[in-house]
Design a protein around this motif. Structure first.
Motif, short mmCIF file in Angstrom:
data_model
loop_
_atom_site.label_atom_id
_atom_site.label_comp_id
_atom_site.label_asym_id
_atom_site.label_seq_id
_atom_site.Cartn_x
_atom_site.Cartn_y
_atom_site.Cartn_z
N GLN A 47 -2.19 9.95 13.27
CA GLN A 47 -1.77 10.33 12.19
C GLN A 47 -0.46 9.79 11.38
N GLY A 48 0.43 9.31 12.29
CA GLY A 48 1.66 8.75 11.63
C GLY A 48 0.92 7.35 10.87
N THR A 49 0.41 6.64 11.75
CA THR A 49 -0.03 5.40 11.23
C THR A 49 -1.03 5.35 9.99
N TRP A 50 -2.04 6.36 9.80
CA TRP A 50 -2.77 6.58 8.96
C TRP A 50 -2.03 6.84 7.76
N GLU A 51 -1.04 7.82 7.92
CA GLU A 51 0.03 8.11 6.64
C GLU A 51 0.57 6.85 6.08
N GLY A 52 0.80 5.90 7.09
CA GLY A 52 1.26 4.61 6.28
C GLY A 52 0.25 3.72 5.58
N VAL A 53 -1.10 3.82 5.99
CA VAL A 53 -2.16 3.27 5.27
C VAL A 53 -2.15 4.11 3.92
N GLN A 54 -2.18 5.47 3.89
CA GLN A 54 -2.40 6.26 2.69
C GLN A 54 -1.16 5.92 1.78
N LYS A 55 0.02 5.61 2.38
CA LYS A 55 0.83 5.11 1.39
C LYS A 55 0.78 3.81 0.62
N ALA A 56 0.14 2.87 1.26
CA ALA A 56 -0.37 1.84 0.68
C ALA A 56 -1.43 2.15 -0.25
N VAL A 57 -2.19 3.14 -0.27
CA VAL A 57 -3.21 3.54 -1.10
C VAL A 57 -2.41 4.06 -2.53
N LYS A 58 -1.43 4.87 -2.35
CA LYS A 58 -0.77 5.63 -3.10
C LYS A 58 0.27 4.43 -4.19
N GLU A 59 0.84 3.69 -3.34
CA GLU A 59 1.78 2.77 -4.08
C GLU A 59 1.12 1.28 -4.26
N LEU A 60 0.49 1.13 -3.69
CA LEU A 60 -0.23 -0.57 -4.02
C LEU A 60 -1.69 -0.44 -4.48
N GLY A 61 -2.32 0.58 -4.58
CA GLY A 61 -3.64 0.79 -5.12
C GLY A 61 -4.56 0.15 -4.16
N VAL A 62 -4.56 0.30 -2.91
CA VAL A 62 -5.44 -0.47 -2.07
C VAL A 62 -6.73 0.81 -1.78
N GLU A 63 -7.73 0.13 -1.29
CA GLU A 63 -8.58 1.16 -0.64
C GLU A 63 -8.84 1.20 0.94
#
Length: 346
Positions: A56-72
């Motif tokens: 979960q902690g790692t996935w939240e890092g990915v989700q942060k990239a979705v929010k701040e960088l616009g990645v999918e």
């Protein structure tokens, strides 16, 4: 009418027709090709994405990239360790730019996949890169230092002089470093403290981190032996130990990986702190580096720290806080050593 006069009369008509033609729109401008989306895939270990801990902690890092960088971003939850390579290949064959693999157990599959797909960037969380591969970044942490601080705090807060730890298998180096760091920190802060560390070595990797019942029953057995502070580290297995403390009210609990005050709310009332690896920020920073073209393979050391005391803030004496601050400073500047090797000696 002369022919010359006829020609002169036609000139204004021709000019007007030419001007009208020039004024007509030239048609739609050619469209620019759409920019290809930057895609990130995450493959979990055998735990779930919402394990309230490592995945979960790692996935939240990915989700942060979705929010701040616009990645999918997408994830695959691994059900069987034999599926590691297959799950990674699903993202690689689909042309994903970055693949995050979570946990030590995926290390070999990650390295093999990186060789097969050299144009894909791989982030191996908790995967030390003994021989660096250019397209693999191993996000590693100094778990022994986080465990050391947790052990020192546990020892200083114990009223019985007995503390414990309920952990996943010591065959996974980060887990072993947490446990042995905890033991070393406790002895540093209080040499005569008794430390009971139990690893879940009696099952395979598919079970050792997903067994909250074992974690709970093991914690209860430690409480029966007089232990009054328990460190739970090992996914849902460790969470079981935290919940045991909350239900009995006979021990304080210390979480792991993330601030488990937020992820295991059932344990809030007894949760002293959590030995944190900043998985979210570490994962995000590596995705950002790949996205911005600043990628570097090899090992990347992420930060570790203890979480706030939250509801137990008033129960931690000032002298304990001061000693803990001294220990943290010593670990950072090298004047205090944990003496815990990178992996369990064979």
């Amino acid at each position: 009418m002369s022919k010359r006069t006829q020609i002169l009369m036609l000139i204004p008509v021709v000019l007007s027709l030419l001007l009208a033609a020039c004024a007509q729109p030239a048609g739609p401008a050619p469209t620019q090709p759409a920019k290809k989306a930057f895609r990130v895939g995450l493959v979990t270990d055998v735990g779930k994405i919402d394990d309230k801990s490592f995945n979960q902690g790692t996935w939240e890092g990915v989700q942060k990239a979705v929010k701040e960088l616009g990645v999918e971003a997408k994830y695959i939850e691994t059900q069987d360790p034999n599926d590691y390579m297959k799950n990674i290949a699903q993202f690689a064959d689909a042309g994903f730019d970055v693949i995050v693999t979570v946990g030590f157990a995926l290390g070999e599959a990650t390295r093999e996949s990186a060789k097969k797909y050299p144009n894909v960037k791989f982030i191996g969380v908790d995967q030390f890169q003994e021989t660096p591969i250019p397209n693999v970044a191993g996000l590693i942490f100094e778990e022994d230092k986080a465990g050391f601080m947790a052990g020192a705090l546990a020892a200083m807060m114990s009223k019985t002089g007995k503390i414990g730890a309920v952990l996943g298998t010591d065959a996974v180096p980060p887990v072993w470093r947490f446990g042995e760091g905890y033991r070393a920190g406790a002895k540093y802060a209080r040499p005569n403290v008794e430390v009971l560390v139990v690893y879940h070595n009696d099952v395979g990797l598919d079970k050792t981190f997903t067994d909250p019942e074992w974690g709970k029953s093991t914690a209860l057995s430690l409480v029966d032996k007089g232990v009054d502070v328990i460190f739970g580290a090992g996914g849902k297995t460790g969470n079981g130990a935290l919940i045991a403390c909350a239900e009995t009210k006979k021990c304080l609990a210390i979480g792991v990986d993330v601030d488990q005050y937020y992820t295991v709310p059932e344990a809030k009332s007894v949760l002293l702190t959590s030995a944190m690896k900043d998985l979210t920020e570490g994962t995000f920073n590596l995705i950002k580096a790949a996205y911005e073209g600043n990628w570097q393979g090899g090992n990347v050391i992420g930060p570790v720290r203890l979480a706030p005391f939250h509801d137990l803030e008033s129960q931690v004496p000032q002298e304990v806080r001061q000693k803990l601050a001294e220990i943290e400073k010593g670990l950072k500047d090298g004047t205090i050593k944990t003496n815990v090797p990178p992996a369990k000696p064979q």
